[in-house]
Design an enzyme around this catalytic site. Structure first.
Site, PDB file in Angstrom:
ATOM      1  CB  VAL A 104      -0.923   0.019   1.237  1.00  0.00           C
ATOM      2  CG1 VAL A 104      -1.829   1.248   1.199  1.00  0.00           C
ATOM      3  CG2 VAL A 104      -1.749  -1.257   1.320  1.00  0.00           C
ATOM      4  CB  CYS A 105       1.047   4.242   0.292  1.00  0.00           C
ATOM      5  SG  CYS A 105       1.483   5.988   0.210  1.00  0.00           S
ATOM      6  CB  THR A 106       5.904   4.775   0.238  1.00  0.00           C
ATOM      7  OG1 THR A 106       5.465   4.900   1.605  1.00  0.00           O
ATOM      8  CG2 THR A 106       5.632   6.071  -0.508  1.00  0.00           C
ATOM      9  CB  THR A 124       4.503   3.634  -5.109  1.00  0.00           C
ATOM     10  OG1 THR A 124       4.527   3.972  -3.715  1.00  0.00           O
ATOM     11  CG2 THR A 124       5.369   4.627  -5.876  1.00  0.00           C
ATOM     12  CB  ALA A 157      -1.854   4.913  -5.868  1.00  0.00           C
TER      13      ALA A 157
END
Length: 319
Positions: A104-106, A124, A157
Site C-alpha cells: 500500500v502506498c510507499t 506507488t 497508490a
C-alpha cells in the site's frame, strides 16, 4: 474456502491509514463469514510501533513468530525511506513465500528494496513514482493506476487506494456481493477499477505558466464537447498551431491531444457514474460524437466498454 492468514507488517513511521483501511476491509469480510480470514499484525521485534501520525500501534507478534501468511500486506509511510535492515532482510526471505504479496502506498519501496518487484509492473504514491523508478530500474513503474496486479503481487497508490485494492482481493476471494456489502458498510463505492487514474486529468498535468495556456486548460475542462483541435485551441491562445503545441507540451508535460483525451474520458466516466444519461447523449456531451468513438476510447484506456463500466461502477442510488 480454507482460512487465509492476512499479515500486516508494522514499523516505526508507518502510515496508519495504510494499515487500518485494508485491515478494516479484511476484518469486515471475516465478520461476514467467520473462518475466512485470520488477520494478524507483526513488527520486526514484536514491540509497539509509532505511526507517522504519532499513533502507537501494538502488534500481535514479532515477524519471526508470525504465522505464515497467505496474504502479506506491506504498508507505506515515512518509515519506508530508511527501513531497518532486518525488515528488508525478512521481506527478502519471507515475501516470496506468500501466496499474495501486497503493498500500500510507499510500501512498494520496501518490496522493491527486497528485490520483490524486479521484472514486475508496479505503482506507488504519485509523489514517489519517480524515486521508485530511479532507485529500482528493474521495476516497470506505472504512475497512473490506483492499483496494479502483476501475478501474485499487487501494489497500490496512496493511502485510500489500499481500501480499493483490499476490496478487490475480497471480491476475488468471496464474491462481489460480499465486497459490495463491505463497501456500503465502510461508506465507499465499489466502483474504482484498478486502472482508474490516481489524479484527474487537470491534476495529472502541470498547470501552464502563461495565462493564455492556463485559459486554454480551463476552456477544455469546461467545454469537452467543443472543437478542441490544436488549430482551434491555438486560436484561443492567439498562437500559431505549431507554437501552441510546443508551448503546451513544454509547460504541462503532455501534448494538447493527450490532455483533451484525458479530460473527455474523465468527464464521460463521471456522467456514467453519476447520471442516468444514455451512452449516445454522453458521447455527444463529451465530444466523442458517436457512441462507437467513445467505446473505442474506453476500451483503449480502461479495458472496458462504457456500458460495462456503468454497470460495475455506478452507485445503486443513481437511476
Amino acid at each position: 474456502m480454507t482460512r487465509r492468514t492476512v499479515l500486516f507488517v508494522l514499523f516505526d513511521g508507518v502510515q496508519s491509514l495504510d494499515v487500518t483501511g485494508p485491515l478494516e476491509v479484511f476484518t469486515g469480510a471475516e465478520k461476514s463469514a467467520p473462518g475466512t480470514y485470520r488477520i494478524r499484525t507483526a513488527s520486526l521485534d514484536g514491540g509497539p510501533v509509532r505511526a507517522s501520525s504519532g499513533l502507537t500501534v501494538v502488534p500481535d507478534d514479532s515477524l519471526a513468530e508470525a504465522p505464515d501468511p497467505h496474504t502479506l500486506v506491506v504498508p507505506g509511510g515515512e518509515g519506508t525511506r530508511s527501513p531497518r535492515p532486518g525488515l528488508t532482510d525478512w521481506l527478502r526471505e519471507y515475501g516470496p513465500r506468500a501466496e499474495r504479496l501486497v503493498s500500500v502506498c510507499t510500501g512498494a519501496l520496501l518490496l522493491a528494496g527486497a528485490g520483490l518487484l524486479d521484472g514486475r509492473r508496479a505503482t506507488t504514491h504519485w509523489a514517489y513514482c519517480d524515486k521508485l523508478a530511479r532507485d529500482h530500474p528493474a521495476v516497470e513503474v506505472d504512475p497512473d493506476p490506483i492499483y496494479i496486479r502483476d501475478g501474485h503481487v499487487a501494489t497500490s497508490a496512496g493511502v485510500t487506494s489500499g481500501i480499493d485494492l483490499a476490496l478487490a482481493l475480497v471480491e476475488e476471494d468471496m464474491g462481489r456481493d460480499v465486497a459490495l456489502a463491505l463497501a456500503r458498510h465502510l461508506v465507499v463505492f465499489l466502483r474504482r477499477p484498478g486502472n482508474q487514474a490516481q489524479f484527474s486529468a487537470q491534476l495529472a498535468a502541470q498547470t501552464a505558466q502563461r495565462e493564455p495556456l492556463r485559459e486554454v486548460q480551463r476552456w477544455i475542462a469546461e467545454h469537452p464537447d467543443a472543437d478542441l483541435t490544436v488549430e482551434a485551441l491555438a486560436a484561443r491562445a492567439s498562437l500559431s498551431p505549431r507554437h501552441f503545441a510546443r508551448a503546451f507540451q513544454s509547460e504541462t508535460g503532455t501534448t494538447p491531444g493527450r490532455y483533451v483525451d484525458r479530460v473527455r474520458l474523465e468527464h464521460a466516466r463521471r456522467l456514467l457514474e453519476d447520471t442516468g444519461d444514455g451512452v449516445e447523449e454522453i458521447s455527444r456531451a463529451c465530444g466523442y460524437g458517436t457512441p462507437e468513438a467513445m467505446r473505442r476510447a474506453f476500451v483503449k484506456s480502461l479495458g472496458t466498454a462504457p456500458a460495462e463500466y456503468r454497470r460495475r461502477f455506478r452507485p445503486a442510488t443513481v437511476r
